[in-house]
Design an enzyme around this catalytic site. Structure first.
Site, PDB file in Angstrom:
ATOM      1  N   ASP A 221       4.220  62.541  51.943  1.00  0.00           N
ATOM      2  CA  ASP A 221       5.469  62.237  51.233  1.00  0.00           C
ATOM      3  C   ASP A 221       6.240  63.494  50.866  1.00  0.00           C
ATOM      4  O   ASP A 221       7.442  63.444  50.604  1.00  0.00           O
ATOM      5  CB  ASP A 221       5.181  61.423  49.973  1.00  0.00           C
ATOM      6  CG  ASP A 221       4.776  60.023  50.370  1.00  0.00           C
ATOM      7  OD1 ASP A 221       3.575  59.793  50.602  1.00  0.00           O
ATOM      8  OD2 ASP A 221       5.673  59.175  50.505  1.00  0.00           O
ATOM      9  N   ASN A 230       0.533  62.929  49.236  1.00  0.00           N
ATOM     10  CA  ASN A 230       0.474  61.663  49.976  1.00  0.00           C
ATOM     11  C   ASN A 230      -0.136  60.623  49.028  1.00  0.00           C
ATOM     12  O   ASN A 230      -0.495  60.931  47.873  1.00  0.00           O
ATOM     13  CB  ASN A 230      -0.355  61.831  51.257  1.00  0.00           C
ATOM     14  CG  ASN A 230      -0.209  60.643  52.196  1.00  0.00           C
ATOM     15  OD1 ASN A 230       0.902  60.187  52.472  1.00  0.00           O
ATOM     16  ND2 ASN A 230      -1.313  60.107  52.675  1.00  0.00           N
ATOM     17  N   LYS A 231      -0.265  59.419  49.512  1.00  0.00           N
ATOM     18  CA  LYS A 231      -0.771  58.312  48.685  1.00  0.00           C
ATOM     19  C   LYS A 231      -2.045  58.706  47.947  1.00  0.00           C
ATOM     20  O   LYS A 231      -2.930  59.347  48.519  1.00  0.00           O
ATOM     21  CB  LYS A 231      -1.027  57.114  49.601  1.00  0.00           C
ATOM     22  CG  LYS A 231      -1.593  55.879  48.955  1.00  0.00           C
ATOM     23  CD  LYS A 231      -0.773  55.359  47.801  1.00  0.00           C
ATOM     24  CE  LYS A 231       0.676  55.109  48.150  1.00  0.00           C
ATOM     25  NZ  LYS A 231       1.531  54.926  46.941  1.00  0.00           N
TER      26      LYS A 231
HETATM   27  O1  MRU Z   1       3.935  54.301  48.048  1.00  0.00           O
HETATM   28  P1  MRU Z   1       4.154  54.300  49.530  1.00  0.00           P
HETATM   29  O2  MRU Z   1       3.569  53.117  50.200  1.00  0.00           O
HETATM   30  O3  MRU Z   1       5.597  54.522  49.891  1.00  0.00           O
HETATM   31  O4  MRU Z   1       3.347  55.579  50.034  1.00  0.00           O
HETATM   32  C1  MRU Z   1       3.453  55.929  51.384  1.00  0.00           C
HETATM   33  C2  MRU Z   1       2.554  57.018  51.797  1.00  0.00           C
HETATM   34  O5  MRU Z   1       1.874  57.627  51.009  1.00  0.00           O
HETATM   35  C3  MRU Z   1       2.602  57.387  53.245  1.00  0.00           C
HETATM   36  O6  MRU Z   1       1.378  57.910  53.660  1.00  0.00           O
HETATM   37  C4  MRU Z   1       3.693  58.449  53.468  1.00  0.00           C
HETATM   38  O7  MRU Z   1       4.923  57.994  52.979  1.00  0.00           O
HETATM   39  C5  MRU Z   1       3.843  58.827  54.882  1.00  0.00           C
HETATM   40  S1  MRU Z   1       4.614  57.565  55.824  1.00  0.00           S
HETATM   41  C6  MRU Z   1       4.845  58.120  57.401  1.00  0.00           C
END
Ligand code: MRU
Length: 323
Positions: A221, A230-231
């Site tokens: 992100d 990232n998540k």
């Molecule tokens: O909260 P989210 O579902 O938007 O989180 C998304 C992620 O963490 C993805 O791994 C990240 O955005 C990369 S998407 C190519």
């Protein structure tokens, strides 16, 4: 937009007609995933431009700035959202009619969407060099076509490897609290016929210890010089991967890089504690127990084997040049 909160039970699309509706869709994760948020942010500026009643270009530009602020604040960690808004707003500048501003913003949004697909295909093609036939790949959250305009980043690498004839299989971590792994990644890969096995987030250590994981690939992100955001849960997999000498790869477009900030300066989005107290519609804890719900975590760059971008593969501390 595909309403991603309804998957995998229903594949339905929704029409978003105002900035407010789009902001709500972003906050509630109907539309989510860093690259897709970039395109959504730009289209949000187009909605603001076409929805405006101002006939003075200066007033319209001011209204667009406000719309941009509102969209950006919807998800503070995912840097692509502000990147998409910024691109659309810069395209709006320098025009002397409302009509020209509207067209310029819409064109820029379309360009971002088209570029995203091409970029992901390049990321996939470059990244697939790192994949060998037989690899069992662990991924977290959803960095697939649902998180992008199409094709995906981390899942794009896997897709490319499969298109080249490599036999790979995927462990999709379910991704508490909102289950992007079980609802979206396992659905997406199953649709494509790519072998996928769903696991609890906390099972990754056991699998790695038993030699069941060859590589980890995740999306991002935001990438600062010192960390990959990232998540939440990604950091745990990275520490475990290092402990088990398993390569930990990040696949992301250049637009996800933020080399102006370092980890401690980045705000991690905190979401409604009810997302932790519940699983879907089911309450799974005492209703008033205190719960803490950070949406992302930061993986220090020392744990990252390589970052796969459309500009090439970078092995930290080596970083791409970002304008
Ligand atoms: O909260 P989210 O579902 O938007 O989180 C998304 C992620 O963490 C993805 O791994 C990240 O955005 C990369 S998407 C190519």
């Amino acid at each position: 937009l595909i309403d991603q909160t309804k998957l995998p039970a229903e594949l339905i699309t929704i029409k978003v007609k105002t900035v407010q509706q789009l902001r709500e869709a972003i906050v509630s994760l109907k539309v989510r995933g860093a690259p897709l948020l970039g395109a959504a942010g730009a289209y949000g500026c187009a909605l603001a431009a076409f929805g405006s009643t101002f006939d003075d270009p200066e007033m319209l530009l001011e209204e667009l700035d406000l719309a941009g602020d509102s969209l950006r604040s919807a998800r503070p960690t995912a840097v692509n959202l502000s990147w998409g808004v910024r691109r659309a707003l810069s395209a709006a500048k320098g025009h002397n009619s409302v009509h020209a501003i509207r067209e310029a913003v819409l064109e820029e949004a379309k360009r971002i969407a088209e570029e995203d697909v091409a970029i992901n295909r390049t990321i996939g093609r470059l990244g697939s060099r790192l994949i060998e036939s037989g690899d069992r790949i662990l991924t977290h959250c959803n960095a697939g076509r649902l998180a992008c305009v199409d094709y995906g980043t981390a899942l794009g690498v896997i897709r490319s490897a499969v298109e080249e004839g490599k036999k790979v299989s995927v462990y999709a971590c379910e991704t508490r609290p909102l289950f992007q792994g079980s609802r979206l990644t396992s659905w997406e890969l199953s649709e494509d016929g790519i072998p996928v096995t769903l696991i609890c987030d906390s099972a990754s250590g056991l699998l790695m210890r038993r030699g069941m994981v060859d590589k980890v690939i995740v999306g991002a992100d935001r990438i600062t010089r010192d960390a990959v955001f990232n998540k939440v849960g990604t950091y745990t997999h990275a520490v475990l991967a290092r402990a088990h000498k398993i390569p930990f790869y990040v696949a992301a477009p250049i637009s996800t890089f933020d080399l102006e900030h370092v980890e401690r300066e980045v705000k991690i989005e905190e979401r409604d504690p009810d997302e932790v107290r519940r699983a879907g519609d089911l309450t799974i804890s005492p209703p008033f127990v205190r719960a803490y719900n950070p949406a992302f975590d930061a993986t220090p760059m020392e744990l990252v084997t390589a970052i796969i971008t459309e500009e090439g593969i970078f092995r930290p501390p080596e970083m791409p040049r970002v304008l």
